[in-house]
Design a protein around this motif. Structure first.
Motif, PDB file in Angstrom:
ATOM      1  N   TRP A 110      10.217  -2.258  12.593  1.00 43.10           N
ATOM      2  CA  TRP A 110       9.407  -3.470  12.546  1.00 43.10           C
ATOM      3  C   TRP A 110       8.432  -3.577  13.700  1.00 43.10           C
ATOM      4  O   TRP A 110       7.385  -4.225  13.585  1.00 43.10           O
ATOM      5  N   ARG A 111       8.739  -2.909  14.800  1.00 46.02           N
ATOM      6  CA  ARG A 111       7.840  -3.004  15.954  1.00 46.02           C
ATOM      7  C   ARG A 111       6.496  -2.339  15.702  1.00 46.02           C
ATOM      8  O   ARG A 111       5.511  -2.627  16.375  1.00 46.02           O
ATOM      9  N   GLY A 112       6.467  -1.425  14.728  1.00 47.28           N
ATOM     10  CA  GLY A 112       5.201  -0.788  14.382  1.00 47.28           C
ATOM     11  C   GLY A 112       4.172  -1.755  13.830  1.00 47.28           C
ATOM     12  O   GLY A 112       2.980  -1.440  13.791  1.00 47.28           O
ATOM     13  N   ILE A 113       4.607  -2.920  13.395  1.00 47.22           N
ATOM     14  CA  ILE A 113       3.658  -3.951  12.958  1.00 47.22           C
ATOM     15  C   ILE A 113       2.724  -4.327  14.101  1.00 47.22           C
ATOM     16  O   ILE A 113       1.532  -4.583  13.903  1.00 47.22           O
ATOM     17  N   PHE A 114       3.270  -4.333  15.308  1.00 44.91           N
ATOM     18  CA  PHE A 114       2.553  -4.896  16.455  1.00 44.91           C
ATOM     19  C   PHE A 114       1.970  -3.861  17.405  1.00 44.91           C
ATOM     20  O   PHE A 114       0.962  -4.146  18.061  1.00 44.91           O
ATOM     21  N   ALA A 115       2.618  -2.693  17.533  1.00 44.98           N
ATOM     22  CA  ALA A 115       2.378  -1.918  18.746  1.00 44.98           C
ATOM     23  C   ALA A 115       2.243  -0.411  18.538  1.00 44.98           C
ATOM     24  O   ALA A 115       2.817   0.165  17.604  1.00 44.98           O
ATOM     25  N   HIS A 116       1.499   0.196  19.452  1.00 48.10           N
ATOM     26  CA  HIS A 116       1.408   1.640  19.627  1.00 48.10           C
ATOM     27  C   HIS A 116       2.123   2.055  20.913  1.00 48.10           C
ATOM     28  O   HIS A 116       2.205   1.273  21.866  1.00 48.10           O
ATOM     29  N   HIS A 117       2.603   3.274  20.921  1.00 46.26           N
ATOM     30  CA  HIS A 117       3.092   3.948  22.139  1.00 46.26           C
ATOM     31  C   HIS A 117       2.010   4.928  22.569  1.00 46.26           C
ATOM     32  O   HIS A 117       1.465   5.666  21.743  1.00 46.26           O
ATOM     33  N   THR A 118       1.676   4.944  23.858  1.00 43.51           N
ATOM     34  CA  THR A 118       0.658   5.864  24.360  1.00 43.51           C
ATOM     35  C   THR A 118       1.259   6.807  25.390  1.00 43.51           C
ATOM     36  O   THR A 118       2.250   6.482  26.053  1.00 43.51           O
ATOM     37  N   TRP A 119       0.639   7.995  25.519  1.00 44.92           N
ATOM     38  CA  TRP A 119       1.079   8.969  26.513  1.00 44.92           C
ATOM     39  C   TRP A 119      -0.087   9.850  26.933  1.00 44.92           C
ATOM     40  O   TRP A 119      -1.168   9.802  26.335  1.00 44.92           O
ATOM     41  N   ILE A 120       0.160  10.643  27.972  1.00 45.67           N
ATOM     42  CA  ILE A 120      -0.891  11.459  28.588  1.00 45.67           C
ATOM     43  C   ILE A 120      -0.473  12.921  28.565  1.00 45.67           C
ATOM     44  O   ILE A 120       0.686  13.254  28.822  1.00 45.67           O
ATOM     45  N   VAL A 121      -1.428  13.792  28.249  1.00 45.35           N
ATOM     46  CA  VAL A 121      -1.212  15.241  28.257  1.00 45.35           C
ATOM     47  C   VAL A 121      -2.274  15.869  29.150  1.00 45.35           C
ATOM     48  O   VAL A 121      -3.457  15.530  29.052  1.00 45.35           O
ATOM     49  N   VAL A 122      -1.855  16.775  30.037  1.00 44.93           N
ATOM     50  CA  VAL A 122      -2.801  17.468  30.919  1.00 44.93           C
ATOM     51  C   VAL A 122      -2.508  18.966  30.923  1.00 44.93           C
ATOM     52  O   VAL A 122      -1.395  19.395  30.636  1.00 44.93           O
ATOM     53  N   LYS A 123      -3.542  19.728  31.247  1.00 40.35           N
ATOM     54  CA  LYS A 123      -3.390  21.175  31.438  1.00 40.35           C
ATOM     55  C   LYS A 123      -4.490  21.650  32.371  1.00 40.35           C
ATOM     56  O   LYS A 123      -5.677  21.384  32.134  1.00 40.35           O
ATOM     57  N   GLU A 124      -4.113  22.333  33.442  1.00 41.70           N
ATOM     58  CA  GLU A 124      -5.103  22.936  34.321  1.00 41.70           C
ATOM     59  C   GLU A 124      -5.739  24.154  33.644  1.00 41.70           C
ATOM     60  O   GLU A 124      -5.171  24.721  32.705  1.00 41.70           O
ATOM     61  N   ALA A 125      -6.890  24.562  34.133  1.00 42.33           N
ATOM     62  CA  ALA A 125      -7.541  25.760  33.608  1.00 42.33           C
ATOM     63  C   ALA A 125      -6.633  26.971  33.801  1.00 42.33           C
ATOM     64  O   ALA A 125      -6.110  27.198  34.894  1.00 42.33           O
ATOM     65  N   GLY A 126      -6.419  27.717  32.735  1.00 43.67           N
ATOM     66  CA  GLY A 126      -5.592  28.915  32.798  1.00 43.67           C
ATOM     67  C   GLY A 126      -4.104  28.671  32.752  1.00 43.67           C
ATOM     68  O   GLY A 126      -3.323  29.632  32.742  1.00 43.67           O
ATOM     69  N   ALA A 127      -3.668  27.417  32.711  1.00 42.26           N
ATOM     70  CA  ALA A 127      -2.235  27.121  32.683  1.00 42.26           C
ATOM     71  C   ALA A 127      -1.629  27.587  31.358  1.00 42.26           C
ATOM     72  O   ALA A 127      -2.266  27.472  30.302  1.00 42.26           O
ATOM     73  N   PRO A 128      -0.402  28.099  31.386  1.00 38.95           N
ATOM     74  CA  PRO A 128       0.203  28.638  30.163  1.00 38.95           C
ATOM     75  C   PRO A 128       0.815  27.576  29.258  1.00 38.95           C
ATOM     76  O   PRO A 128       1.286  27.896  28.169  1.00 38.95           O
ATOM     77  N   ARG A 129       0.825  26.299  29.692  1.00 36.45           N
ATOM     78  CA  ARG A 129       1.458  25.256  28.886  1.00 36.45           C
ATOM     79  C   ARG A 129       0.857  23.900  29.214  1.00 36.45           C
ATOM     80  O   ARG A 129       0.199  23.719  30.250  1.00 36.45           O
TER      81      ARG A 129
END
Length: 265
Positions: free
Chosen positions: A73-92
């Motif tokens: 039911w919470r999806g009626i109201f809200a999103h969950h947000t997150w952050i993804v980063v990767k340096e140049a040349g990083a393997p993951r």
């Protein structure tokens, strides 16, 4: 005077109904009419939505902010947000979220572009190359300095929660110049009554996320009542409605649409 006050009261009630209650009611009806909602945590799909290429196939630095509807039911109201980063040349890739159990700040608890409670992520920000390379170390520093990282500090409503965390990072790196979805409930939580907006292009009034007013070039105009947000974006023309979120142009920087076929690390 009394007539003017009565007119003002009627206008405010009408605005509350038209801009807050009706959109929420309509979205609730639509949400419960769906037949693809996961009934519980254990049966939900948490797999990658395959938005990102394999890290080895994309040597440039990358920054992503994703948003996905929360479960049940919470999806009626809200999103969950997150952050993804990767340096140049990083393997993951490295993913940062805040969750409501244990220590709030989590690193790589899920695939970088995973579904959340079965709901596919939407791109809020896609940044590549030199601009991303400059932002990544500042993002990592902001994550380390998040003030609500102790066990027991998480509060689903009105915050601090996962969206408070991402808003904190955006305040620390205002050059990212992106606004979280109006349905990112908790993004407006603040212990300060008056502050700059995360982009530093305007000002924000917040009564600890329960009530608030935001006016900024990047964030647009937003009125927050109990976490529900209505407003306008003039920079990237869009209407913001409780439940439905942003209706109009995507936020600047949310341009990633291709689905990568390869698995990633």
């Amino acid at each position: 005077m009394l007539l003017a006050l009565a007119w003002l009261a009627r206008t405010l009630v009408l605005a509350l109904v038209l801009l807050f209650l009706l959109p929420l009611a309509a979205h609730a009806l639509w949400w419960w009419s769906r037949d693809d909602l996961a009934p519980d945590w254990s049966t939900a799909d948490w797999s990658s939505a395959r938005l990102l290429p394999a890290a080895a196939a994309a040597p440039e630095a990358k920054v992503r902010i994703y948003a996905a509807r929360v479960g049940r039911w919470r999806g009626i109201f809200a999103h969950h947000t997150w952050i993804v980063v990767k340096e140049a040349g990083a393997p993951r890739y490295t993913r940062y979220d805040v969750v409501g159990w244990g220590l709030p700040v989590r690193t790589d608890a899920y695939a970088a572009d995973a579904r959340w409670f079965g709901n596919p992520p939407q791109v809020v920000l896609a940044l590549d190359g030199e601009a991303a390379a400059r932002a990544v170390p500042r993002i990592r520093e902001a994550v380390a300095l998040y003030p609500h990282r102790k066990a027991g500090t998480y509060s689903a409503w009105p915050g601090p929660n996962s969206n408070t965390f991402v808003a904190h990072v955006l305040r620390a790196v205002p050059e990212l110049a992106v606004a979280l979805p109006p349905t990112a409930l908790g993004k407006d939580f603040s212990e300060r009554l008056l502050a700059w907006t995360p982009s530093r292009t305007g000002v924000q009034l917040s009564a600890r996320g329960y009530l608030g007013l935001t006016l900024g070039w990047v964030e647009g105009l937003e009125v927050n009542i109990l976490g529900a947000v209505a407003g306008l974006d003039l920079r990237r023309p869009a209407l913001k409605l409780p439940g439905w979120g942003r209706i109009g142009m995507d936020p600047a920087g949310a341009t990633e649409t291709l689905i990568a076929p390869a698995a990633r690390s």
